[in-house]
Scaffold this active site. Structure first.
Site, short mmCIF file in Angstrom:
data_model
loop_
_atom_site.label_atom_id
_atom_site.label_comp_id
_atom_site.label_asym_id
_atom_site.label_seq_id
_atom_site.Cartn_x
_atom_site.Cartn_y
_atom_site.Cartn_z
N ILE A 198 1.16 7.93 -3.16
CA ILE A 198 1.86 7.02 -2.25
C ILE A 198 2.40 5.91 -3.16
O ILE A 198 1.69 5.41 -4.02
CB ILE A 198 0.92 6.48 -1.15
CG1 ILE A 198 1.62 5.48 -0.23
CG2 ILE A 198 -0.34 5.85 -1.72
CD1 ILE A 198 0.76 5.04 0.97
N SER A 199 3.68 5.56 -2.99
CA SER A 199 4.33 4.63 -3.92
C SER A 199 3.78 3.21 -3.77
O SER A 199 3.19 2.85 -2.76
CB SER A 199 5.84 4.61 -3.70
OG SER A 199 6.36 5.92 -3.77
N GLN A 200 4.05 2.43 -4.81
CA GLN A 200 3.67 1.01 -4.84
C GLN A 200 4.38 0.25 -3.70
O GLN A 200 5.58 0.45 -3.49
CB GLN A 200 4.13 0.49 -6.19
CG GLN A 200 3.85 -0.93 -6.48
CD GLN A 200 4.60 -1.40 -7.72
OE1 GLN A 200 5.52 -0.74 -8.20
NE2 GLN A 200 4.20 -2.54 -8.22
#
Ligand code: SAH
Length: 227
Positions: A68-70
């Site tokens: 899951i991206s930043q």
């Protein structure tokens, strides 16, 4: 409790925006984008054992070697896409469904393609359960986009491609935007904003160095493209 953690995450995003504004041109994100970020419980999108880190400003593993991206990057890409309430957005790389959930309150419809069937199933169930009803998750290779539903007001790619997929640019409406990380696997990647003007011409702006998991493709699909 959750609301405090979300508030803290928003402050960190603001700080990182201020620090990177010289490159991104976005010293602050639009309030509607920050509100959209505030409206999505990120702890529901990470594995149970990582919930305590859900609001840290970093990527987290979601299984199958994916992440899951930043939060800062999710917020920035959302802002760069310039979503409007009447927009239909195509996402390539659904992953946990978090980016799609953030977009959900900003646009009419989100269609999100995920190549790993198990992740697509999990994301789809999660989005239903949390009430993000205008997001549709499809399983497949997003490289080819979704010609039968095109054109789109905006396209967001959340895995790094070696180049800008031609079908995705073709499936943008005039005036539309494609936000995509491009580069090598895990290195030398840059976040690009590609806009299609009213004459169909392409304009590209490089925004920031980034690191995303690779956009994967089946070898036979690559061979087909190469003739
Ligand atoms: N937007 C996601 C981030 C996911 S990471 C989130 O908010 O959680 C990138 C995702 O892209 C991974 O789940 C990976 O499986 C997927 N992916 C990689 N190549 C793809 C392709 N060709 N088509 C569709 N999805 C792809």
């Amino acid at each position: 409790m959750r609301q405090n953690r979300i508030e803290q995450m928003l402050r960190t995003i603001e700080q990182e925006c201020a620090l990177t504004g010289y490159a991104t041109g976005r010293y602050a994100l639009r309030p509607v984008v920050m509100e959209a970020m505030a409206g999505v419980p990120r702890d529901e999108f990470v594995p149970p054992e990582l919930k305590h880190r859900a609001y840290d400003n970093g990527p987290l593993p979601i299984g199958e070697g994916q992440t899951i991206s930043q939060p800062f990057i999710v917020a920035l890409m959302t802002d760069l896409l310039e979503p409007r309430p009447n927009h239909t957005i195509l996402e390539i790389g659904c992953g946990s469904g978090y980016q799609a959930a953030v977009l959900s309150s900003l646009v009419k419809q989100v269609i999100s393609i995920e190549i790993i069937p198990h992740l697509a199933t999990l994301a789809s169930e999660r989005l239903r359960r949390l009430g993000f009803d205008n997001v549709r998750v499809l399983t497949g290779d997003g490289y080819q986009g979704l010609p039968e539903q095109a054109p789109f007001d905006g396209i967001i790619v959340t895995a790094a491609a070696s180049h800008v997929p031609v079908p995705l640019f073709e499936q943008l409406k005039p005036g539309g935007r494609l936000v995509i990380p491009v580069g090598l696997p895990y290195m030398h990647q840059e976040l690009l904003v590609i806009s299609k003007d009213l004459d169909g011409q392409r304009h590209t702006r490089s925004v920031l160095p980034v690191i995303f998991v690779p956009l994967t493709r089946k070898q036979d699909e690559i061979d087909k493209d190469n003739g």
